[in-house]
Design an enzyme around this catalytic site. Structure first.
Site, PDB file in Angstrom:
ATOM      1  N   LYS A  22      -3.343  -5.009  -1.401  1.00 61.34           N
ATOM      2  CA  LYS A  22      -2.264  -5.452  -2.297  1.00 61.34           C
ATOM      3  C   LYS A  22      -1.054  -4.533  -2.171  1.00 61.34           C
ATOM      4  O   LYS A  22       0.081  -4.991  -2.018  1.00 61.34           O
ATOM      5  CB  LYS A  22      -2.765  -5.449  -3.752  1.00 61.34           C
ATOM      6  CG  LYS A  22      -1.654  -5.530  -4.780  1.00 61.34           C
ATOM      7  CD  LYS A  22      -2.185  -5.555  -6.195  1.00 61.34           C
ATOM      8  CE  LYS A  22      -2.414  -4.231  -6.859  1.00 61.34           C
ATOM      9  NZ  LYS A  22      -1.205  -3.551  -7.364  1.00 61.34           N
ATOM     10  N   ASN A  23      -1.295  -3.218  -2.257  1.00 60.62           N
ATOM     11  CA  ASN A  23      -0.168  -2.289  -2.328  1.00 60.62           C
ATOM     12  C   ASN A  23       0.534  -2.076  -0.992  1.00 60.62           C
ATOM     13  O   ASN A  23       1.580  -1.432  -0.931  1.00 60.62           O
ATOM     14  CB  ASN A  23      -0.617  -0.952  -2.932  1.00 60.62           C
ATOM     15  CG  ASN A  23      -0.900  -1.101  -4.417  1.00 60.62           C
ATOM     16  OD1 ASN A  23      -0.572  -2.133  -5.017  1.00 60.62           O
ATOM     17  ND2 ASN A  23      -1.495  -0.093  -5.023  1.00 60.62           N
ATOM     18  N   CYS A 126       1.714  -2.334 -15.196  1.00 61.83           N
ATOM     19  CA  CYS A 126       0.537  -1.897 -15.933  1.00 61.83           C
ATOM     20  C   CYS A 126       0.910  -0.850 -16.983  1.00 61.83           C
ATOM     21  O   CYS A 126       1.807  -0.040 -16.762  1.00 61.83           O
ATOM     22  CB  CYS A 126      -0.457  -1.235 -14.977  1.00 61.83           C
ATOM     23  SG  CYS A 126      -1.453  -2.374 -14.043  1.00 61.83           S
ATOM     24  N   ARG A 131       6.470   5.653 -16.422  1.00 61.57           N
ATOM     25  CA  ARG A 131       6.907   5.195 -15.108  1.00 61.57           C
ATOM     26  C   ARG A 131       8.425   4.980 -15.003  1.00 61.57           C
ATOM     27  O   ARG A 131       8.910   3.856 -14.878  1.00 61.57           O
ATOM     28  CB  ARG A 131       6.141   3.920 -14.715  1.00 61.57           C
ATOM     29  CG  ARG A 131       4.644   4.136 -14.761  1.00 61.57           C
ATOM     30  CD  ARG A 131       3.862   2.934 -14.327  1.00 61.57           C
ATOM     31  NE  ARG A 131       3.760   2.814 -12.890  1.00 61.57           N
ATOM     32  CZ  ARG A 131       3.167   1.803 -12.277  1.00 61.57           C
ATOM     33  NH1 ARG A 131       2.657   0.830 -12.968  1.00 61.57           N
ATOM     34  NH2 ARG A 131       3.108   1.750 -10.975  1.00 61.57           N
ATOM     35  N   ASP A 316      -5.697   5.478  -8.256  1.00 57.74           N
ATOM     36  CA  ASP A 316      -6.178   4.092  -8.378  1.00 57.74           C
ATOM     37  C   ASP A 316      -7.703   3.980  -8.267  1.00 57.74           C
ATOM     38  O   ASP A 316      -8.250   2.891  -8.406  1.00 57.74           O
ATOM     39  CB  ASP A 316      -5.521   3.199  -7.308  1.00 57.74           C
ATOM     40  CG  ASP A 316      -4.051   2.948  -7.607  1.00 57.74           C
ATOM     41  OD1 ASP A 316      -3.598   3.290  -8.711  1.00 57.74           O
ATOM     42  OD2 ASP A 316      -3.356   2.408  -6.722  1.00 57.74           O
ATOM     43  N   ARG A 408      -5.128  -9.679 -10.555  1.00 56.56           N
ATOM     44  CA  ARG A 408      -3.927  -9.096  -9.942  1.00 56.56           C
ATOM     45  C   ARG A 408      -4.270  -8.344  -8.660  1.00 56.56           C
ATOM     46  O   ARG A 408      -3.425  -8.226  -7.773  1.00 56.56           O
ATOM     47  CB  ARG A 408      -3.261  -8.099 -10.901  1.00 56.56           C
ATOM     48  CG  ARG A 408      -2.672  -8.733 -12.127  1.00 56.56           C
ATOM     49  CD  ARG A 408      -1.931  -7.721 -12.954  1.00 56.56           C
ATOM     50  NE  ARG A 408      -0.838  -7.125 -12.178  1.00 56.56           N
ATOM     51  CZ  ARG A 408      -0.056  -6.164 -12.612  1.00 56.56           C
ATOM     52  NH1 ARG A 408      -0.240  -5.670 -13.810  1.00 56.56           N
ATOM     53  NH2 ARG A 408       0.902  -5.690 -11.860  1.00 56.56           N
TER      54      ARG A 408
HETATM   55  C1  EPZ Z   1       2.179   2.912  -6.530  1.00 54.50           C
HETATM   56  O1  EPZ Z   1       2.914   2.834  -7.732  1.00 54.50           O
HETATM   57  C2  EPZ Z   1       1.073   1.913  -6.642  1.00 54.50           C
HETATM   58  N1  EPZ Z   1       1.626   0.568  -6.814  1.00 54.50           N
HETATM   59  C3  EPZ Z   1       0.166   2.259  -7.819  1.00 54.50           C
HETATM   60  O2  EPZ Z   1      -0.912   1.361  -7.841  1.00 54.50           O
HETATM   61  C4  EPZ Z   1      -0.372   3.672  -7.614  1.00 54.50           C
HETATM   62  O3  EPZ Z   1      -1.144   4.034  -8.739  1.00 54.50           O
HETATM   63  C5  EPZ Z   1       0.771   4.659  -7.435  1.00 54.50           C
HETATM   64  O4  EPZ Z   1       1.637   4.214  -6.338  1.00 54.50           O
HETATM   65  C6  EPZ Z   1       0.328   6.068  -7.118  1.00 54.50           C
HETATM   66  O5  EPZ Z   1      -0.464   6.062  -5.972  1.00 54.50           O
HETATM   67  C7  EPZ Z   1       1.949  -0.148  -5.738  1.00 54.50           C
HETATM   68  O6  EPZ Z   1       1.882   0.289  -4.608  1.00 54.50           O
HETATM   69  C8  EPZ Z   1       2.423  -1.543  -5.977  1.00 54.50           C
HETATM   70  P1  EPZ Z   1       4.699   6.329  -7.873  1.00 54.50           P
HETATM   71  P2  EPZ Z   1       4.331   3.518  -7.878  1.00 54.50           P
HETATM   72  O7  EPZ Z   1       6.157   6.052  -7.873  1.00 54.50           O
HETATM   73  O8  EPZ Z   1       5.008   3.496  -6.577  1.00 54.50           O
HETATM   74  C9  EPZ Z   1       6.556   9.073 -11.283  1.00 54.50           C
HETATM   75  C10 EPZ Z   1      -2.390  -0.205  -8.847  1.00 54.50           C
HETATM   76  O9  EPZ Z   1      -3.281  -0.141  -9.736  1.00 54.50           O
HETATM   77  N2  EPZ Z   1       7.891   8.544 -10.984  1.00 54.50           N
HETATM   78  O10 EPZ Z   1       4.080   6.961  -6.677  1.00 54.50           O
HETATM   79  O11 EPZ Z   1       4.985   2.906  -9.038  1.00 54.50           O
HETATM   80  C11 EPZ Z   1       5.633   8.038 -11.894  1.00 54.50           C
HETATM   81  O12 EPZ Z   1       5.871   7.852 -13.261  1.00 54.50           O
HETATM   82  C12 EPZ Z   1      -1.077   0.506  -9.008  1.00 54.50           C
HETATM   83  O13 EPZ Z   1      -2.505  -0.870  -7.813  1.00 54.50           O
HETATM   84  C13 EPZ Z   1       8.978   9.117 -11.603  1.00 54.50           C
HETATM   85  O14 EPZ Z   1       8.849  10.067 -12.377  1.00 54.50           O
HETATM   86  O15 EPZ Z   1       3.902   5.011  -8.247  1.00 54.50           O
HETATM   87  C14 EPZ Z   1       4.278   8.663 -11.583  1.00 54.50           C
HETATM   88  O16 EPZ Z   1       3.982   9.644 -12.532  1.00 54.50           O
HETATM   89  C15 EPZ Z   1      -0.804   1.034 -10.349  1.00 54.50           C
HETATM   90  N3  EPZ Z   1      10.224   8.612 -11.342  1.00 54.50           N
HETATM   91  C16 EPZ Z   1       4.506   9.336 -10.231  1.00 54.50           C
HETATM   92  O17 EPZ Z   1       5.930   9.451 -10.083  1.00 54.50           O
HETATM   93  C17 EPZ Z   1      10.409   7.569 -10.483  1.00 54.50           C
HETATM   94  O18 EPZ Z   1      11.565   7.159 -10.283  1.00 54.50           O
HETATM   95  C18 EPZ Z   1       3.987   8.575  -9.023  1.00 54.50           C
HETATM   96  O19 EPZ Z   1       4.368   7.218  -9.141  1.00 54.50           O
HETATM   97  C19 EPZ Z   1       9.297   7.006  -9.835  1.00 54.50           C
HETATM   98  C20 EPZ Z   1       8.035   7.510 -10.106  1.00 54.50           C
END
Ligand code: EPZ
Length: 429
Positions: A22-23, A126, A131, A316, A408
């Site tokens: 998916k991701n 989610c 986020r 995840d 999902r």
């Molecule tokens: C991706 O989300 C995945 N989603 C998530 O999978 C996964 O948990 C996550 O990466 C971490 O591996 C998809 O690929 C669609 P991040 P993403 O930006 O990209 C913070 C699932 O269950 N952050 O790497 O949204 C954020 O809050 C999902 O399949 C900021 O602070 O995650 C988090 O604490 C859920 N500012 C950390 O970075 C920003 O502008 C990492 O989030 C962006 C992110």
């Protein structure tokens, strides 16, 4: 609303085909916005999030077609889908669509790079933490974009094309890495992204973009270099197998016992997690058709884990691992460092008889010798599947409510598990 009913206690034995990730599929689909040519993606999983993104892309003017019959790789169900963004008719991604799935916010990168303008609603997704999107804003500004936030929307513009630059992410973010990498493919000059995410999904996207004519090196390391080009073309590209689905079923077998081949799975995509699963006492064998997971008789050993960006233990898989640890022969410590609110499964696992105490970002799990089935419900995708795993190992009947979370991210979950001997069914309505 559909529910999943499980009668626990059976070992899992057989073959589970692993679907496309998916991701990986979601950013790849979004990359179709970068070209007026056709991008054909193989091994796209049939999931609610994919369908939702098809609708969102359609709103921008992307046509899609599912070519031929569904692919049958083993008993997989993933499809080949072609996306063509010949005419982008709308550069706005509205709240009604973006609020349903956070990844749809990522259209901001390609829209801005190709059209010079994008208006994208702040995201939903989610309920696993706040986020924010500050890294996207900072990074796009570093490439010369003008950004304003107004009425819940981000208005981004780059009238004279984005300009390559050096940008160091203050924090590792998968989504922001995807977006900046996509945006930089059409920028003027060279972009260097430092402290970039190294997840396999980033590598998969970079390979696809390169097949479309982009010039990206270093994906999979923390420094990615992108030499901007004037335009991108179409390509044909394959979505990698889902490492989270792989790890989830591996943990299910580690918990129930049995012997399952995860067909099509790739160990290199989740080596860190597989090492942890072996430490719990399961045997992991790489074969030329996938990964075989076995556990017989011996109890489950407690192991401490801390979630980290790739190649560390993935957030995840944290909920599923906690499910496994609820039946370990001792005490384990699980620390979540990526999302601050990703412990909603704790109180539901407790309903099945688990002993878990929370202290800030750490959960202490005291293993129990058995869990007992109960009605449970979860508020996010991975939490829901942790309850399924625990239900498979629990005595008696477990009903998991709010199945739409599972839809999902897990393709034909109950079918895959019941073919391996689980008693699991979907109850409609
Ligand atoms: C991706 O989300 C995945 N989603 C998530 O999978 C996964 O948990 C996550 O990466 C971490 O591996 C998809 O690929 C669609 P991040 P993403 O930006 O990209 C913070 C699932 O269950 N952050 O790497 O949204 C954020 O809050 C999902 O399949 C900021 O602070 O995650 C988090 O604490 C859920 N500012 C950390 O970075 C920003 O502008 C990492 O989030 C962006 C992110």
């Amino acid at each position: 609303m559909d529910r999943i009913r499980i009668v626990g206690g059976n070992e899992l034995t057989g073959i589970i085909p692993i679907s496309g990730a998916k991701n990986a599929a979601l950013p790849l689909m979004i990359a179709s916005l970068l070209t007026d040519d056709t991008l054909t993606l193989e091994n796209v999983p049939h999931l609610a999030d994919v369908e939702q993104l098809i609708r969102i892309l359609g709103n921008h003017g992307v046509d899609y077609s599912v070519s031929g019959r569904r692919e049958r790789q083993g008993e997989g169900y993933s499809r080949t889908i072609s996306f063509t963004a010949r005419n982008i008719v709308d550069t706005t991604a509205p709240y009604e669509l973006v609020s349903k799935m956070r990844a749809s916010f990522w259209v901001i990168g390609p829209l801005l790079a190709r059209m010079g303008v994008a208006k994208v609603s702040l995201p939903g997704g989610c309920a696993i933490g706040t986020r924010p999107v500050d890294l996207f804003i900072d990074g796009l500004q570093a490439l010369g974009a003008k950004i304003e936030v107004e009425n819940g929307y981000i208005l981004a513009s780059a009238k004279n094309r984005l300009t390559g630059n050096r940008y160091t992410f203050p924090k590792i973010s998968v989504g922001a890495t995807h977006v900046l990498m996509m945006a930089a493919t059409l920028a003027r000059g060279e972009t260097v992204l430092e402290n970039a995410a190294r997840e396999p999904e980033v590598v998969n996207l970079a390979e696809c973009l390169n097949a479309m004519g982009a010039r990206i090196t270093g994906a999979g390391t923390s420094t990615i270099t992108i030499e901007g080009v004037d335009s991108l073309s179409g390509a044909r590209h394959r979505v990698i197998p889902d490492r989270i689905e792989t790890g989830t079923y591996a943990m299910a077998v580690a918990m129930t016992g049995g012997d399952v081949l995860l067909e099509g799975a790739r160990a290199d995509l989740l080596q860190g997690a597989l090492d942890v699963i072996s430490q719990t006492g399961a045997e992991i064998i790489e074969t030329n058709s996938g990964i075989r997971v076995l556990r017989n008789g011996s109890g489950i050993s407690p192991v401490d884990v801390t979630t980290e960006p790739f190649p560390g233990f993935p957030t995840d898989l944290q909920a599923q691992f906690m499910g496994l640890m609820t039946m370990s022969k001792g005490k384990s410590k699980i620390t979540e460092t990526i999302f601050e609110n990703r412990f909603m499964h704790v109180q539901e696992l407790a309903r099945l008889g688990a002993h878990i105490t929370l202290s800030g970002q750490t959960a202490i799990v005291e293993g129990v010798s058995k869990l007992k089935g109960a009605p449970v419900m979860a508020t996010d995708l991975r939490a829901s599947v942790s309850l399924v795993i625990a239900g498979l190992a629990a005595e008696g009947e477990t009903t998991v409510n709010r199945v739409y979370h599972l839809d999902r991210g897990f393709e034909r979950l109950e079918e895959k598990l019941s073919r391996c001997g689980a008693v699991i069914e979907r109850i409609s309505g």
